[in-house]
Scaffold this active site. Structure first.
Site, PDB file in Angstrom:
ATOM      1  N   TYR A 164      31.172  23.972  34.893  1.00  0.00           N
ATOM      2  CA  TYR A 164      30.250  24.562  33.912  1.00  0.00           C
ATOM      3  C   TYR A 164      28.799  24.418  34.385  1.00  0.00           C
ATOM      4  O   TYR A 164      28.007  25.345  34.262  1.00  0.00           O
ATOM      5  CB  TYR A 164      30.441  23.922  32.533  1.00  0.00           C
ATOM      6  N   HIS A 211      20.463  21.579  28.032  1.00  0.00           N
ATOM      7  CA  HIS A 211      21.639  21.150  27.273  1.00  0.00           C
ATOM      8  C   HIS A 211      22.460  20.156  28.099  1.00  0.00           C
ATOM      9  O   HIS A 211      22.821  20.443  29.237  1.00  0.00           O
ATOM     10  CB  HIS A 211      22.508  22.356  26.898  1.00  0.00           C
ATOM     11  N   PRO A 259      32.768  36.767  30.444  1.00  0.00           N
ATOM     12  CA  PRO A 259      31.623  35.899  30.117  1.00  0.00           C
ATOM     13  C   PRO A 259      31.977  34.468  29.694  1.00  0.00           C
ATOM     14  O   PRO A 259      31.081  33.630  29.595  1.00  0.00           O
ATOM     15  CB  PRO A 259      30.943  36.637  28.958  1.00  0.00           C
ATOM     16  N   LYS A 315      29.181  32.558  33.864  1.00  0.00           N
ATOM     17  CA  LYS A 315      29.006  32.499  35.317  1.00  0.00           C
ATOM     18  C   LYS A 315      28.377  33.750  35.937  1.00  0.00           C
ATOM     19  O   LYS A 315      27.936  33.711  37.085  1.00  0.00           O
ATOM     20  CB  LYS A 315      30.365  32.227  35.998  1.00  0.00           C
ATOM     21  N   TYR A 369      32.492  26.848  21.991  1.00  0.00           N
ATOM     22  CA  TYR A 369      33.524  27.835  22.336  1.00  0.00           C
ATOM     23  C   TYR A 369      34.722  27.541  21.432  1.00  0.00           C
ATOM     24  O   TYR A 369      35.262  26.434  21.480  1.00  0.00           O
ATOM     25  CB  TYR A 369      33.945  27.688  23.798  1.00  0.00           C
TER      26      TYR A 369
HETATM   27  C1  PHB Z   1      25.247  33.853  25.636  1.00  0.00           C
HETATM   28  O1  PHB Z   1      24.463  33.082  25.070  1.00  0.00           O
HETATM   29  O2  PHB Z   1      25.058  35.072  25.630  1.00  0.00           O
HETATM   30  C2  PHB Z   1      26.449  33.306  26.314  1.00  0.00           C
HETATM   31  C3  PHB Z   1      26.561  31.926  26.471  1.00  0.00           C
HETATM   32  C4  PHB Z   1      27.684  31.399  27.082  1.00  0.00           C
HETATM   33  C5  PHB Z   1      28.682  32.243  27.526  1.00  0.00           C
HETATM   34  C6  PHB Z   1      28.559  33.614  27.392  1.00  0.00           C
HETATM   35  C7  PHB Z   1      27.435  34.154  26.777  1.00  0.00           C
HETATM   36  O3  PHB Z   1      29.787  31.716  28.094  1.00  0.00           O
END
Ligand code: PHB
Ligand code: APR
Length: 401
Positions: free
Chosen positions: A391, A72, A293, A297, A201
């Site tokens: 990130y 990505h 989450p 990280k 997000y």
């Molecule tokens: C996930 O795909 O489970 C996931 C992706 C990004 C995050 C947290 C969880 O920040």
């Protein structure tokens, strides 16, 4: 039994460390409390930083990831009817992330370990760690009703947040830093086409949501929910309806829904144990630190701990330099705290804290600060670069001479 490095826990930390050490000819045994299937049944995150991707390649377990994982080059933040794309590669000089589930990473590592004929003791109970301050450490555990002793040179505590390793470090030696957040994440996994080709997000008046994925046909979504919610209260229909309310309207309009494969609620916590080392015991991954989450990280910090311990133990066994072990905690903690800060910051900016006072600030003022923070960082390229750098993951630190 005897080995060079006793590893407690067969999660991603323990398995990756074991694989890397074995590649260097360093003997190790993994001792795990539950079964391999149980470990694989846990659904966790799925975004790998470049550093972890490189480490998996070095360990020789990247074949399937390189075939099935998705690179990505960007990630989106959605808020106030706006969508801001953080162009990871352009802002960082070419760095990207790999979307490939932790479950798959773990499966690949387990298969490689089995193929290499390395020893893993599953369903070992009452693991205890002894004499890590002395010259001859060992661990004991129970297997099939019998007491087993494993002598070793070093112990790697890769046994997660609830494991035995951290508890072995005396209270007067360690400091634990913790922040618990006043909400949880309800996650749903489904065999449906992802809502969008990149992660989104979303900050909304109804709370946070995340649209993520595992593959072109498997999606992972999350909703911020009150800690008092129980997963049984959330039917699949209720989940999809709420997700649609929180996703950007055009994404919601084309959202593919379907039955859940897994649904669970996880609390959010920031936690660090200092130091991450006690004599010949090293804490690795979730055993030493937890992040919320937001920012993905957790697994990546575990990987950078593994990279550091791998470099240290390689130097110990290849060059006979036993002194370098004292570098472990400091090197790890510098990167851990950066990851902790980033995850805490993203969590603060993207979630709704309701009427709870945050950091000594009333909730209304706090949400104004965070709204300004989000606008400020996304409105200009320097701000977006700061997000992108973190990130994709900060560089791994080398050992000093
Ligand atoms: C996930 O795909 O489970 C996931 C992706 C990004 C995050 C947290 C969880 O920040
Ligand atoms: N004895 C032996 N094994 C234990 C013990 C114990 N007392 N306690 C826990 N374990 C095992 C658990 O069953 C688990 O399989 O240790 C393993 C720890 O694995 P994880 O919790 O997955 O931790 P870690 O390997 O550090 O992985 C990093 O990053 O994304 C985050 O939380 C996510 O799991 C992920 C973590």
């Amino acid at each position: 039994m005897k080995t060079q490095v006793a590893i407690i826990g067969a999660g991603p930390s323990g398995l990756l460390l074991g694989q890397l050490l074995a590649k260097q000819g360093i003997d190790n045994v993994i001792v795990e409390r539950v079964t391999g299937d149980y470990v694989l049944g846990r659904i966790r995150a799925g975004v790998l930083e470049q550093g972890m991707v490189d480490l998996l390649r070095e360990a020789g377990v990247a074949e399937r990831m390189d075939k099935e994982g998705e690179v990505h080059t960007g990630v989106e933040l959605a808020f106030n009817d706006k969508r801001v794309r953080i162009a990871l590669d352009e802002l960082t000089g070419g760095d990207t992330v790999m979307v490939y589930g932790q479950t798959e990473v773990t499966r690949d590592l387990m298969e490689a370990r089995q193929a290499a004929g390395l020893t893993t003791v599953y369903e070992a109970s009452d693991v205890q760690i002894h004499d890590v301050k002395g010259e001859a450490p060992y661990i004991t555990f129970e297997k099939n009703g019998e007491q087993v002793r494993l002598d070793c040179d070093y112990v790697a505590g890769c046994d997660g947040f609830h494991g035995a390793s951290r508890k072995t470090i005396p209270d007067d030696v360690k400091t634990e830093h913790e922040r618990v957040y006043p909400f949880g994440w309800l996650g749903l996994l489904s065999d449906t086409k992802p809502a969008h080709d990149e992660l989104i997000y979303c900050k909304t008046d109804r709370g946070f949501a995340l649209a993520s994925m595992r593959s072109p046909t498997r999606s992972r979504y999350y909703l911020q929910v009150p800690l008092t919610d129980k997963v049984e209260q959330w039917s699949d229909d209720a989940f999809w309806a709420e997700l649609k309310r929180r996703l950007p309207a055009d994404v919601a309009a084309t959202l593919e829904t379907g039955p859940s494969i897994e649904k669970s609620i996880a609390p959010l916590r920031s936690f660090v144990c200092e130091p991450m080392q006690y004599g010949k015991l090293f804490l690795v991954g979730d055993a030493a630190h937890i992040v919320p989450p937001t920012g993905a990280k957790g697994l990546n910090l575990a990987a950078s701990d593994v990279a550091t311990l791998y470099k240290i133990l390689t130097r110990v066994y290849k060059e006979g330099d036993k002194e370098c072990v004292t570098q472990y905690s400091e090197i790890c903690l510098r990167r851990v705290w950066h990851g902790e800060r980033f995850s805490w910051w993203m969590t603060n900016m993207m979630h709704d804290f309701g009427s709870v006072e945050v950091n000594g600030t009333d909730s209304v003022t706090f949400s104004k600060f965070m709204e300004s923070e989000l606008n400020f960082y996304t409105d200009n390229e320097a701000g977006r670069r700061v997000i992108a750098m973190q990130y994709v993951g900060l560089p791994y630190e080398d050992l000093s001479k």
